[in-house]
Design a protein around this motif. Structure first.
Motif, PDB file in Angstrom:
ATOM      1  N   THR A  51      91.743  71.859  38.876  1.00  0.00           N
ATOM      2  CA  THR A  51      91.465  72.463  40.087  1.00  0.00           C
ATOM      3  C   THR A  51      90.377  71.781  40.714  1.00  0.00           C
ATOM      4  O   THR A  51      89.032  71.748  40.085  1.00  0.00           O
ATOM      5  N   PHE A  52      90.399  71.294  41.796  1.00  0.00           N
ATOM      6  CA  PHE A  52      89.259  70.676  42.628  1.00  0.00           C
ATOM      7  C   PHE A  52      88.658  71.774  43.720  1.00  0.00           C
ATOM      8  O   PHE A  52      89.021  72.689  43.782  1.00  0.00           O
ATOM      9  N   SER A  53      87.640  71.278  43.984  1.00  0.00           N
ATOM     10  CA  SER A  53      86.534  72.110  44.963  1.00  0.00           C
ATOM     11  C   SER A  53      86.977  71.939  46.356  1.00  0.00           C
ATOM     12  O   SER A  53      86.632  72.934  47.014  1.00  0.00           O
ATOM     13  N   ALA A  54      88.235  71.199  46.528  1.00  0.00           N
ATOM     14  CA  ALA A  54      88.514  71.254  48.021  1.00  0.00           C
ATOM     15  C   ALA A  54      90.053  70.709  48.026  1.00  0.00           C
ATOM     16  O   ALA A  54      90.519  69.917  46.891  1.00  0.00           O
ATOM     17  N   PRO A  55      90.818  71.232  48.918  1.00  0.00           N
ATOM     18  CA  PRO A  55      92.341  70.923  48.675  1.00  0.00           C
ATOM     19  C   PRO A  55      92.188  69.292  48.963  1.00  0.00           C
ATOM     20  O   PRO A  55      91.355  68.513  49.376  1.00  0.00           O
ATOM     21  N   ILE A  56      93.351  68.737  48.056  1.00  0.00           N
ATOM     22  CA  ILE A  56      93.426  67.040  48.181  1.00  0.00           C
ATOM     23  C   ILE A  56      94.995  66.891  48.603  1.00  0.00           C
ATOM     24  O   ILE A  56      95.895  67.555  48.720  1.00  0.00           O
ATOM     25  N   GLU A  57      94.995  65.496  49.001  1.00  0.00           N
ATOM     26  CA  GLU A  57      96.533  64.912  49.375  1.00  0.00           C
ATOM     27  C   GLU A  57      97.073  64.675  48.069  1.00  0.00           C
ATOM     28  O   GLU A  57      96.602  63.658  47.259  1.00  0.00           O
ATOM     29  N   ASP A  58      98.165  65.075  47.677  1.00  0.00           N
ATOM     30  CA  ASP A  58      98.827  65.028  46.595  1.00  0.00           C
ATOM     31  C   ASP A  58      99.224  63.413  46.287  1.00  0.00           C
ATOM     32  O   ASP A  58      99.262  62.964  45.117  1.00  0.00           O
ATOM     33  N   ALA A  59      99.518  62.856  47.305  1.00  0.00           N
ATOM     34  CA  ALA A  59      99.949  61.511  47.277  1.00  0.00           C
ATOM     35  C   ALA A  59      98.952  60.545  46.878  1.00  0.00           C
ATOM     36  O   ALA A  59      99.178  59.268  46.377  1.00  0.00           O
ATOM     37  N   THR A  60      97.662  61.042  46.796  1.00  0.00           N
ATOM     38  CA  THR A  60      96.560  60.137  46.158  1.00  0.00           C
ATOM     39  C   THR A  60      96.059  60.284  45.001  1.00  0.00           C
ATOM     40  O   THR A  60      95.025  59.838  44.546  1.00  0.00           O
ATOM     41  N   PHE A  61      96.858  61.641  44.412  1.00  0.00           N
ATOM     42  CA  PHE A  61      96.531  61.841  43.157  1.00  0.00           C
ATOM     43  C   PHE A  61      97.266  60.962  42.037  1.00  0.00           C
ATOM     44  O   PHE A  61      98.338  61.085  41.890  1.00  0.00           O
ATOM     45  N   ASP A  62      96.553  60.310  41.174  1.00  0.00           N
ATOM     46  CA  ASP A  62      97.340  59.049  40.486  1.00  0.00           C
ATOM     47  C   ASP A  62      97.113  59.497  38.817  1.00  0.00           C
ATOM     48  O   ASP A  62      96.042  59.671  38.191  1.00  0.00           O
ATOM     49  N   ASP A  63      98.177  59.899  38.295  1.00  0.00           N
ATOM     50  CA  ASP A  63      98.144  60.392  36.817  1.00  0.00           C
ATOM     51  C   ASP A  63      97.810  59.324  35.952  1.00  0.00           C
ATOM     52  O   ASP A  63      97.085  59.652  34.773  1.00  0.00           O
ATOM     53  N   ALA A  64      97.714  58.212  36.348  1.00  0.00           N
ATOM     54  CA  ALA A  64      97.154  57.033  35.435  1.00  0.00           C
ATOM     55  C   ALA A  64      95.981  56.977  35.370  1.00  0.00           C
ATOM     56  O   ALA A  64      95.342  55.961  34.244  1.00  0.00           O
ATOM     57  N   ASP A  65      95.198  57.453  36.222  1.00  0.00           N
ATOM     58  CA  ASP A  65      93.642  57.317  36.086  1.00  0.00           C
ATOM     59  C   ASP A  65      93.242  58.527  35.138  1.00  0.00           C
ATOM     60  O   ASP A  65      91.941  58.487  34.706  1.00  0.00           O
ATOM     61  N   PHE A  66      93.931  59.045  34.505  1.00  0.00           N
ATOM     62  CA  PHE A  66      93.629  60.330  33.540  1.00  0.00           C
ATOM     63  C   PHE A  66      94.276  60.044  31.932  1.00  0.00           C
ATOM     64  O   PHE A  66      95.423  59.601  31.944  1.00  0.00           O
ATOM     65  N   THR A  67      93.282  60.313  31.148  1.00  0.00           N
ATOM     66  CA  THR A  67      93.891  60.136  29.561  1.00  0.00           C
ATOM     67  C   THR A  67      93.770  61.521  29.159  1.00  0.00           C
ATOM     68  O   THR A  67      92.568  62.292  29.298  1.00  0.00           O
ATOM     69  N   VAL A  68      94.694  61.987  28.288  1.00  0.00           N
ATOM     70  CA  VAL A  68      94.616  63.381  27.359  1.00  0.00           C
ATOM     71  C   VAL A  68      94.589  62.859  26.172  1.00  0.00           C
ATOM     72  O   VAL A  68      95.666  62.414  25.637  1.00  0.00           O
TER      73      VAL A  68
END
Length: 311
Positions: A51-68
């Motif tokens: 959950t971000f502090s402001a709305p984001i453009e989904d097209a710019t969210f890259d799952d490859a930037d995250f590691t779980v």
């Protein structure tokens, strides 16, 4: 540019246009919504909610930037779990059957693609916590009937969940309604493998009925507004998550036995044995020198030897 969330700096970018750079903060939590064998919450984490502090453009969210940690992160789906387009929420979808609902796998973030806010202004996320909040409630795995004293009458339900339980409902049974029965009390205990987390078994004590009923599979409901069953953190069980069908695991019990002299020759020739539910002879039992009885739920009850005295 507004660089620290407090001090506003005015100026122009290289195109001569005024800009505002607002760092985005992010909060993360675990969730469990689907998986085998039930096609619903199955006791394993299958997403990390960001959950971000402001709305984001989904097209710019890259799952490859995250590691779980311990997981494979799947391709980002903007509408996952009913998410609205370009809002402040994004889901990291992870592989199921890895982390149980009480786990909080570490999340790391490496800036690759610039995440853009929904209003079109570039915003570099400031990634704060790396350990997600445990927001996945315990998931029910089984609900079975119990005849603890073996008298042929149901006196309980055992509800197995996927992690240790907490809340007042663990001792009162508050929120749980069992159709046709009165909930007398409740307790928690360590469950069997593989769900052998501390106090993961919710034991419901029912007031016995007058009739024999070990073959019954009573319906039940759980009202989250009246109950407080959860894992002691942020994971609280809701009504639609306690929806496992009841399994008949209360074995048939001998409730009476009497002899008959069907041909009136002064000698008994038939032994009538009454059970607490409809039974059948175990088809896998060889011969009739001994009988193991199986109820309609496949649960073996009391066995007996033909020709021997029984009380």
């Amino acid at each position: 540019s507004q660089v620290d969330g407090a001090t506003a700096l005015t100026g122009a970018d290289i195109n001569g246009e005024a800009i505002t750079m607002v760092p985005l903060s992010i909060a993360i939590e675990t969730g469990d919504i689907t998986g085998p064998p039930f096609g619903r919450a199955n006791g394993y984490v299958d997403y990390i909610k960001a959950t971000f502090s402001a709305p984001i453009e989904d097209a710019t969210f890259d799952d490859a930037d995250f590691t779980v940690a311990g997981h494979v992160v799947s391709t980002f789906v903007p509408t996952y779990n009913g998410d609205a387009p370009d809002d402040a929420v994004a889901y990291l979808i992870v592989d199921d059957a890895v982390s149980r609902t009480d786990a909080t796998p570490n999340v790391t973030y490496a800036i690759g693609t610039m995440i853009v806010s929904a209003d079109g202004e570039s915003a570099v996320p400031v990634f704060g916590p790396t350990t997600p909040t445990d927001a996945a409630p315990p998931a029910p795995m089984s609900v079975i009937t119990v005849d603890a004293d073996g008298n042929g009458k149901l006196d309980g339900l055992n509800i197995q969940l996927t992690e240790g339980l907490a809340g007042a409902s663990t001792t009162t049974g508050a929120g749980l309604t069992v159709v046709g029965y009165e909930v007398a009390s409740a307790s928690i205990a360590a469950g069997p493998a593989p769900w052998n987390g501390v106090n993961s078994l919710w034991q419901i004590v029912l007031t016995e009925l007058d009739d024999y009923d070990t073959g019954a599979k009573p319906n039940y409901t759980y009202n989250a507004a009246a109950g407080t069953l959860g894992d002691g953190t942020n994971g609280v069980l809701t009504f639609n998550q306690l929806n496992i069908p009841v399994s008949d695991m209360a074995a048939p019990t001998v409730v009476h036995a009497k002899t008959h002299d069907l041909n009136d020759n002064g000698q008994f020739d038939t032994l009538e044995i009454g059970f607490s539910e409809n039974i059948q002879l175990d088809p896998n039992q060889a011969g009739l020198t001994e009988a193991d009885l199986v109820d309609n739920g496949g649960v073996a009850g009391e066995g007996f030897e033909f020709g021997a005295a029984h009380t």
